[in-house]
Design an enzyme around this catalytic site. Structure first.
Site, short mmCIF file in Angstrom:
data_model
loop_
_atom_site.label_atom_id
_atom_site.label_comp_id
_atom_site.label_asym_id
_atom_site.label_seq_id
_atom_site.Cartn_x
_atom_site.Cartn_y
_atom_site.Cartn_z
N THR A 218 32.68 35.43 46.01
CA THR A 218 33.99 35.23 46.26
C THR A 218 34.08 36.02 46.99
OG1 THR A 218 34.22 34.33 44.23
CG2 THR A 218 36.55 35.79 45.06
N GLU A 305 32.42 43.24 39.57
CA GLU A 305 34.09 43.78 38.63
C GLU A 305 32.91 44.38 36.90
OE1 GLU A 305 36.33 39.54 38.94
OE2 GLU A 305 34.29 39.00 37.44
N ASN A 428 36.87 39.28 32.89
CA ASN A 428 36.75 37.66 33.17
C ASN A 428 37.68 36.83 32.28
OD1 ASN A 428 35.90 36.67 35.50
ND2 ASN A 428 34.41 38.70 35.25
N SER A 433 45.88 36.30 33.07
CA SER A 433 46.19 37.05 32.08
C SER A 433 47.54 37.61 32.74
CB SER A 433 45.92 36.74 30.83
OG SER A 433 44.58 37.92 30.94
#
Length: 433
Positions: A218, A305, A428, A433
């Site tokens: 990504t 992350e 993740n 949300s």
């Protein structure tokens, strides 16, 4: 995500995730603009335009995934010799959107080409006609959601109105922040070098934090230079240097639908015409381009992350480079290795496991494993001087280096990754949300 540019520029934390920023300044032939198209629930820059007044030569590499985003399909189909604009949006990947996604990109390209042509007529003594094929797109965000064509088209006039012909560090940082998704840090890098006696600049920005694996990830990476290089030379340089930079990183072993790394040459620097990447006059540029790409790639891993550790994996003495790379990523992508490092556990047995499962020819009696410069395995056996408490202390570092010697040849490869923490799962699990 509401980012304070000054805070980022002034950050000097010892945390490996807070990387000192290089001050990119003006690069002739390039203009930048960033605005909010309200693609997120809270206002932030999410649309960034790079504009090349005279056009730019370019080259790109894309994801090897069998499912690719509609913007990448558009980019590949255009076959343009010059690019006048690159538009990057966040929040929406424009992947698995079918005809709607592709036609949206086409419609946006037509609007941009018309608006930029009109701006050329107003600003330039010799205006150029810019066509939709001269527009490239980068998209990043959630897969499978309807592409927000009208939100983006509505903001094109503002983007073009806000174009800054002269850049500074704040404009570059605004662009780097504007292309981020789950990143916590913008990624910028720069080099200056010479082609002959001519000083040239190489500036780059990138985004990426998760879904990172070789054959891109990504990842959006954009490199800009004022050197005067052809599309063919740029393509060869990019292909040569991508393998040990963007294709040498992994955060979680997943390859995305949207990856692209591009290089753009504005041709504003005056130097000898380059006809071969083997021309000695190009050596400094070649090496500087590699450093720029590697810096961006490492910044992506460092901002992985939930990452708390930056991990370098050096595989040496293999029969082929492919063997070394296979072993490196067997280690880098092992959840067991990554969680052990997150827990600061010197469980080198997990590295042994990862070497074995790589299905590469090895000589057990020649294998050596070191964490940093601490010898753990020597000639296929536990080093008689091995002291686990010493290695446990080493594991507390934020930068961890795993060194492996296989003993079947003289080839090597270095991969870069991060640990796997509870925070990765939280990020993740809550992504949409």
């Amino acid at each position: 995500m509401d980012f304070n540019i000054s805070n980022f520029l002034n950050s000097k934390s010892k945390n490996h995730k807070m990387i000192d920023f290089q001050d990119l300044d003006h690069l002739d032939g390039l203009s930048i603009s960033a605005v909010s198209a309200n693609l997120y629930k809270t206002p932030r820059d999410d649309l960034v335009m790079f504009y090349f007044r005279e056009g730019a030569n370019f080259a790109s590499v894309y994801t090897k995934s069998k499912i690719v985003s509609e913007n990448i399909k558009w980019n590949i189909n255009q076959k343009a010799k010059k690019i006048f604009s690159l538009l990057v949006n966040t929040r929406n990947a424009n992947a698995f959107t079918g005809d709607q996604g592709y036609k949206s990109v086409q419609n946006i390209a037509e609007v941009i080409s018309h608006e930029l042509t009109e701006r050329q007529k107003h600003d330039e003594d010799e205006p150029k006609i810019i066509r939709s094929k001269n527009i490239l797109f980068g998209c990043t965000g959630t897969i499978g959601e309807t592409f927000p064509e009208q939100k983006i088209i509505t903001k094109i006039p503002d983007l073009i109105k806000n174009i800054k012909y002269t850049q500074n560090k704040f404009i570059w940082m605004k662009a780097a922040l504007g292309i981020m998704t789950t990143d916590t840090q913008p990624k910028v890098a720069m080099e200056e070098c010479y082609i002959g006696k001519t000083l040239v600049k190489i500036y780059g920005i990138a985004k990426g934090s998760g879904m990172i694996h070789p054959n891109l990830a990504t990842t959006l990476g954009y490199v800009f230079t004022d050197a005067d290089l052809s599309n063919d030379i740029l393509k060869k340089l990019l292909n040569k240097n991508i393998e040990t930079t963007f294709n040498a990183i992994s955060c979680d072993g997943d390859t995305s639908t949207n990856d692209m790394v591009s290089i753009f040459s504005t041709g504003q620097a005056v130097h000898k015409k380059i006809t071969s990447i083997n021309d000695k006059i190009l050596k400094d540029f070649d090496q500087s381009l590699h450093r720029t790409l590697l810096s961006l790639a490492k910044r992506i891993v460092a901002d992985g992350e939930g990452a708390s550790k930056f991990i370098t994996i050096n595989i040496n003495d293999t029969k082929t480079e492919f063997d070394a790379k296979t072993i490196a990523f067997s280690i880098a992508n092992s959840p067991l290795v990554k969680t052990a490092i997150a827990g600061e556990d010197p469980n080198w047995g997990r590295v042994i496991m990862a070497i074995g499962k790589a299905q590469v020819s090895i000589k057990i009696d020649k294998i050596a494993i070191l964490f940093g410069n601490i010898s753990i395995v020597k000639k296929g056996k536990i080093d008689p001087n091995y002291n686990e408490s010493v290695v446990a202390e080493y594991m507390k570092n934020q930068n961890i280096e795993i060194n492996v010697k296989i003993g079947t040849g003289k080839k090597s490869f270095t991969a870069y990754t991060m640990d796997l923490t509870k925070k990765y799962i939280e990020i993740n699990a809550d992504y949409r949300s």
